[in-house]
Design a protein around this motif. Structure first.
Motif, short mmCIF file in Angstrom:
data_model
loop_
_atom_site.label_atom_id
_atom_site.label_comp_id
_atom_site.label_asym_id
_atom_site.label_seq_id
_atom_site.Cartn_x
_atom_site.Cartn_y
_atom_site.Cartn_z
N PRO A 58 0.80 -1.23 0.00
CA PRO A 58 0.00 0.00 0.00
C PRO A 58 0.83 1.28 0.00
O PRO A 58 1.99 1.29 0.43
N SER A 59 0.21 2.34 -0.48
CA SER A 59 0.77 3.68 -0.41
C SER A 59 0.42 4.27 0.95
O SER A 59 -0.28 3.65 1.75
N LEU A 60 0.88 5.49 1.18
CA LEU A 60 0.49 6.20 2.40
C LEU A 60 -0.88 6.83 2.20
O LEU A 60 -1.23 7.28 1.11
N SER A 61 -1.64 6.89 3.28
CA SER A 61 -2.92 7.60 3.28
C SER A 61 -2.64 9.11 3.39
O SER A 61 -1.48 9.52 3.54
N ALA A 62 -3.69 9.91 3.36
CA ALA A 62 -3.52 11.36 3.54
C ALA A 62 -2.88 11.64 4.90
O ALA A 62 -1.98 12.48 5.02
N ALA A 63 -3.31 10.93 5.94
CA ALA A 63 -2.71 11.10 7.27
C ALA A 63 -1.25 10.67 7.25
O ALA A 63 -0.38 11.29 7.91
N GLY A 64 -0.94 9.63 6.51
CA GLY A 64 0.44 9.16 6.39
C GLY A 64 1.33 10.15 5.68
O GLY A 64 2.48 10.37 6.08
N LEU A 65 0.82 10.76 4.61
CA LEU A 65 1.59 11.77 3.89
C LEU A 65 1.86 12.98 4.80
O LEU A 65 2.97 13.54 4.79
N ALA A 66 0.87 13.34 5.61
CA ALA A 66 1.05 14.45 6.55
C ALA A 66 2.11 14.07 7.60
O ALA A 66 2.94 14.91 7.98
N ARG A 67 2.11 12.82 8.05
CA ARG A 67 3.10 12.38 9.03
C ARG A 67 4.50 12.37 8.40
O ARG A 67 5.48 12.75 9.04
N ALA A 68 4.61 11.95 7.16
CA ALA A 68 5.91 11.96 6.49
C ALA A 68 6.45 13.39 6.39
O ALA A 68 7.64 13.63 6.59
N ASP A 69 5.56 14.33 6.10
CA ASP A 69 5.97 15.75 6.07
C ASP A 69 6.37 16.23 7.47
O ASP A 69 7.32 17.00 7.62
N ALA A 70 5.65 15.77 8.50
CA ALA A 70 5.98 16.15 9.88
C ALA A 70 7.36 15.60 10.26
O ALA A 70 8.13 16.28 10.95
N LEU A 71 7.68 14.40 9.79
CA LEU A 71 9.01 13.83 10.05
C LEU A 71 10.09 14.67 9.37
O LEU A 71 11.11 15.00 9.99
N ALA A 72 9.86 15.05 8.13
CA ALA A 72 10.82 15.89 7.41
C ALA A 72 11.00 17.21 8.13
O ALA A 72 12.14 17.71 8.26
N GLN A 73 9.92 17.78 8.61
CA GLN A 73 10.01 19.06 9.33
C GLN A 73 10.79 18.89 10.63
O GLN A 73 11.61 19.73 10.98
N ARG A 74 10.53 17.81 11.33
CA ARG A 74 11.25 17.55 12.59
C ARG A 74 12.74 17.39 12.35
O ARG A 74 13.57 17.79 13.17
N LEU A 75 13.12 16.82 11.21
CA LEU A 75 14.52 16.55 10.91
C LEU A 75 15.16 17.66 10.07
O LEU A 75 16.30 17.51 9.62
N HIS A 76 14.44 18.75 9.89
CA HIS A 76 14.92 19.84 9.03
C HIS A 76 16.32 20.31 9.38
O HIS A 76 17.17 20.50 8.51
N ASP A 77 16.59 20.51 10.66
CA ASP A 77 17.89 21.02 11.10
C ASP A 77 18.87 19.93 11.51
O ASP A 77 19.97 20.23 11.98
#
Length: 187
Positions: A58-77
């Protein structure tokens, strides 16, 4: 001119050098030395929420895509040096935003490979820096345990927000810190 007067310039240089030694020692413990003693860090997460589009991969759901973006934001620095995800679509999609933000490829590892062997390969390949690893609810605890040489709590099928941070130190045992990210999930 007396012998002391002739040697005075040399004596002044000698004493100046003695006065500068503490400053040189302070420089040796600065950022370069700290970087050399910094631990190898693994940030290990489970893939984000999956859709029901494909029972096998399976692909990511809309909630999953949002979580993947949240992970990227958390790891930004965080200065990532490598990103690993299993061969499945949902893990690669979870890792992709963070990898892209750091200009890194998402390197595949075999989900069913022995955790101890995979962890040993990563530790051999990377001596310092921060590595992101995306796995599954049934593989993340074993990977974390293999990376830190410690016990890792099992992961429920509904848990998506756990971040396991393993710091591998050169001079002492590895440490494990568990945090949360993104929207909370039921436990």
């Amino acid at each position: 001119m007396s012998g002391i007067a002739m040697r005075l310039p040399y004596l002044l240089r000698f004493f100046a050098l003695l006065l500068m030694l503490p400053l040189l020692a302070a420089c040796a413990s600065g950022p370069a030395r700290e970087a050399a003693s910094a631990p190898l860090t693994f940030i290990v997460v489970r893939h984000a929420e999956k859709a029901t589009d494909d029972p096998e991969n399976p692909s990511l759901s809309a909630a999953g895509l949002a979580r993947a973006d949240a992970l990227a934001q958390r790891l930004h620095d965080v200065p990532l040096i490598a990103v690993y995800a299993t061969e499945f679509r949902r893990t690669r999609q979870t890792a992709h935003p963070a990898a892209t933000a750091h200009g890194l490829p998402v390197e595949a590892y075999y989900a069913r490979g022995p955790a101890g062997e995979v962890a040993a390969q990563w530790k051999q390949r990377h001596r310092a820096g921060t590595v992101l690893v995306v796995g599954h609810s049934n593989t993340v605890p074993d990977l974390v345990a293999a990376l830190c040489g410690c016990a890792a709590a099992p992961m429920d099928e509904t848990e998506y927000d756990r971040v396991s941070i393993v710091r591998v130190h050169a001079d002492r045992p590895a440490t494990l810190e568990v945090q949360r990210y993104g929207a909370p999930t039921a436990r």
